[in-house]
Design an enzyme around this catalytic site. Structure first.
Site: not given
Length: 309
Positions: A47-50, A85
């Protein structure tokens, strides 16, 4: 060895409808995890960030687990100091797990300081968070952008976050931009984060966020962080929202991100200089993460401890 079973969810944040917005995985830890393990998990989840949440009581004895949390974010390639986000997703995840009630607020302690988050009391799937705004410093943009975009930006800035920001003329087709291809062409420091933004005409055809028409739109490219294009970027909106507030002479503006997935948020400038972001999220999956690490491997999480006072 821990049993390796940890609560984990995937939430699309700043999404006005299902399969929109920016995906963030959120993992609830039982004890401090090593950075290498968290980076490996983030790399696999892609994902873009975890986001990784840890009860602050594991770092500060006497702190109630349900009261405050430590929070860290990882892209598939590296740890980042701020992510909007995935912070929104973390608040919604805590609500999903029954650890944050509707209408309640808590602080999530991060490398960027304590971040206040809360769940909407009246609407499920809505939350808000307060982020710092690093401030924009006027700066010449890399000359290559004119060639890559096929248009000369109106003006440009840099920020303490390491992001470059370019204001584009209204005739530029920002929604039609091939963000992935452009990201692959970027060179130098601009690869760490490039915000391309423009005003949205008050024509009545703007996208809406929580019923409000968007005032501006942006795209965010960060190939240097392992993200060709971030679908919806809270930190980027928190960065540019004060400029739009000044331009529109309002303390509340609405930002939209016309990436292939799309999404947006309502941005409010607070008297403290911080920015409150209001957005929605959608739970995509809910499960258990089965991946253990040795307890003795855990590194120092003091970066997330509250400061004096």
């Amino acid at each position: 060895m821990s049993d390796g079973t940890l609560p984990a969810v995937l939430i699309t944040a700043f999404a006005e409808r299902p399969l929109q917005g920016n995906g963030a995985a959120v993992v609830a830890l039982k004890q401090p995890a090593p950075a290498a393990w968290m980076q490996a998990v983030a790399g696999l989840l892609r994902q873009s960030e975890t986001a990784f949440l840890l009860p602050l009581s594991r770092l500060e004895p006497g702190t109630e687990p349900a009261g405050e949390w430590a929070l860290r974010w990882f892209t598939p390639r590296c740890e980042v100091p701020l992510c909007g986000h995935a912070t929104l997703a973390s608040a919604l995840a805590l609500g999903h797990w029954g650890l944050l009630a509707r209408g309640a607020s808590i602080r999530l302690h991060s490398r960027s300081g304590p971040l206040l988050v809360s769940l909407s009391e009246s609407a499920a799937g809505r939350a808000q968070l307060v982020l710092p705004s690093a401030g924009l410093e006027p700066s010449p943009l890399p000359a290559e952008l004119d060639r890559l975009l096929g248009v000369t930006p109106v003006c440009g800035w840099r920020s303490a976050l390491g992001y470059w920001v370019a204001l584009l003329p209204p005739e530029f087709d920002l929604a039609g931009l091939d963000g992935h291809s452009l990201a692959q062409e970027l060179r130098g420091e601009v690869r760490q984060g490039l915000v391309l933004m423009q005003a949205l005409a008050a024509s009545g055809h703007s996208p809406t966020v929580q019923g409000f028409p968007a005032d501006y739109q942006l795209r965010f490219l960060a190939p240097g962080l392992g993200i060709s294009e971030d679908p919806v970027t809270g930190s980027a909106h928190a960065l540019v929202a004060p400029w739009w507030c000044d331009q529109l002479r309002r303390e509340r503006v609405v930002g939209w991100q016309p990436s292939p997935q799309g999404g947006g948020m309502v941005c409010e400038r607070l008297s403290s200089g911080m920015i409150r972001l209001l957005g929605s999220g959608q739970l995509l999956w809910d499960g258990r993460l089965r991946a253990g690490f040795e307890a003795g491997e855990a590194e120092d999480w003091s970066c997330c401890l509250p400061g004096p006072g």
